[in-house]
Structure formats: C-alpha cells, structure tokens
Enzyme design. Structure first.
Site: not given
Length: 307
Positions: A93, A259-260, A109, A111, A97, A142, A107, A172
């Site tokens: 992952s 998790g860590r 990831n 897995r 920034h 894209h 970002h 929200h």
C-alpha cells in the site's frame, strides 16, 4: 478452487514491487531516501514499512509491505463473512503527499487474501487526489489505467472506474475524494482471468504507480504557489483525512482487528486543516476543482469544458 500459485510466490513478487516503487520514487524525488521499519506481528507474519519525508517533491510518503497470517478472530469472521480457521493477507500500500499544492496526492493498494479453506481473492487499485484538478493530467492518468486494464480484460477499466467513483466518495461532503481511478475487491478467476494473470495484473499496477506519478510531477516539477494555495492544499488534505478515518474500509478493518497503528495511519499527511464554513471564491481555481468532484466524470472522452 485449485490453487496453483504458492503463498511464497505471491509474497515474494509483492516484496519486489515494494522495492521497485521505492527505488523509482527516490529517483523522482532526487533528495530524500526511504527509512525502513521492519516489524513482527505476534500472531504471525510482519512487514516492512518504508517512509520518505521532507523530500524535494514528497513531503511525506509511505510504501508498506505486509504479509500476516494466523487464526481468524471473531471480529474478522464478522467483518469478512467467511468460514475457516486461519488466513494469509499480504499486499503493498502506498500514499504520497507532495509538498507543492499543484502536485497531486496519489494512493495505490494491491493485496491478496487466502483462507485455509482454499478461498482466495485479489483487491486493489490506484486513485489520484489533486489539490487542483487539471483535466488533461487527469485524462492522461485514466488513459494509462485503461491501457493496463485492457491487457487483462476489456471490462476491467469501466467496471473498476465506476467502483472507484462509488468507493472514493465522501457522502457527508457530497463530493468525490479526487479524480478517482480504479478500485476492485474480492477478484477471483471467476472473472474469466486466471489466478496467475490476476497476480500479474496486481504487479503491473504496482509498477505503473511510479510511472503515472512521475508523469504528473515532471509535467512541471516546480510550479509557483502562494500561501493561499498552501491553505487550500491543507484543506484538501483535511478531506483526505476525513475519508480515510471515517469511510475507508481498509483503515477501519485494520483498526478493529488490532493492526499495526503506525503502518495503518501512515496514509495521513504531515499537516492538514479544517476551515469553518469555507466558501471558494467565484471563478477561482478552487471553485473549479470543487466542480469536478463528482461521480461519473468521463475522463477519457470528456473535455476541460465538461463542467
């Protein structure tokens, strides 16, 4: 399901992806180097958390690898809805920034999850969160994602693009986190692609990450910015924090299952802001960015005049 890949093969290939990405990002930044933190999970397995900070381009970035295994807890059974006694979860992952407000957060990831019953799946994706949205840069991003997806299945890009639009959404705020990308979960050979090919797809996405990020940066490595731009960057980082802590399933799962914590929260920026009742100035670049933060934007065939 007949398992043809060994756990060791999957783990070793993902480890190699972490090495490749770190090397490429260090070259791109040109100043900072990754610090590695090796850790061990008491119940089984461990990982390598690599953090780069105070770079020329990257203010804070993390590239994590983990391979954990052990008994399935009651919380995991409830969260995943699976039968079985033991599991393996491994993946890489990344969250970057940047320092400059005109460079994007990105970002990725990838897995792999496997139960002792033989049930397995792959998940992952790449998405981009510009502080200021540039249509052409988003379009190129894209296009590269589609090109990689199309090598495996013609339906992957449209399906995973829609999935990303739905997933990376802040209800929200009624806005998307950024310009989306692709996202997929619980992918198996039932999709018409072999298990070996699904691993290859995950590896290709991992190796694509530094390429698409470098394209964004090298378009203009040092754009000028003002304090107003920095304030906006920190406000957008605040939105990023809100999504990760309130809505991101991986973050919530990691926190609920012991998790860590340092590795889980490496996705958060060094600094972020929340301004009370912020209103973007009419006709400003900030207002333009807010107008793009919606689902179902056709980044491939649209234009900068679509909003």
């Amino acid at each position: 399901m007949i398992l043809t890949l060994t756990k060791e093969e999957v783990i070793n290939r993902l480890k190699s992806v972490q090495d490749y990405i770190c090397n490429q990002l260090e070259t791109l930044d040109g100043k900072a180097k990754f610090h590695e933190d090796n850790w061990v999970r008491e119940e089984g397995g461990g990982g390598r958390t690599r953090i780069l900070s105070e770079g020329e381009i990257i203010e804070k970035g993390g590239v994590n690898f983990s391979a954990v295994h052990g008994p399935v807890s009651e919380v995991m059974k409830k969260q995943l809805g699976l039968d079985g006694n033991s599991f393996l979860a491994t993946g890489v992952s990344i969250v970057i920034h940047p320092r400059n407000p005109f460079h994007p957060i990105m970002h990725m990831n990838v897995r792999y999850f496997e139960m002792d019953t033989g049930v397995y799946w792959f998940g992952g994706g790449i998405d981009m969160t510009p502080h200021y949205i540039d249509f052409e840069k988003a379009q190129n991003f894209h296009k590269d994602l589609k090109k990689t997806c199309d090598r495996y299945h013609v339906d992957f890009y449209p399906k995973f693009k829609t999935w990303a639009d739905e997933y990376f959404y802040i209800p929200h705020r009624e806005e998307t986190r950024g310009v989306g990308g692709i996202f997929y979960d619980k992918l198996t050979e039932k999709e018409g692609v072999s298990k070996e090919q699904l691993l290859d797809f995950a590896i290709d996405l991992g190796e694509l990450f530094p390429k698409v990020y470098a394209d964004q940066i090298n378009a203009d490595r040092n754009p000028r910015f003002t304090e107003v731009n920095e304030d906006w960057r920190n406000l957008r980082r605040g939105r990023y924090v809100e999504f990760n802590l309130v809505h991101d399933r991986g973050t919530k799962f990691g926190l609920k299952t012991g998790g860590r914590i340092e590795s889980i929260l490496m996705s958060l920026p060094k600094n972020a802001s929340w301004f009370y009742d912020f209103k973007a100035e009419s006709g400003s670049k900030e207002e333009e960015t807010l107008n793009w933060l919606k689902k179902d934007v056709d980044w491939l065939n649209g234009s900068k005049n679509s909003i």
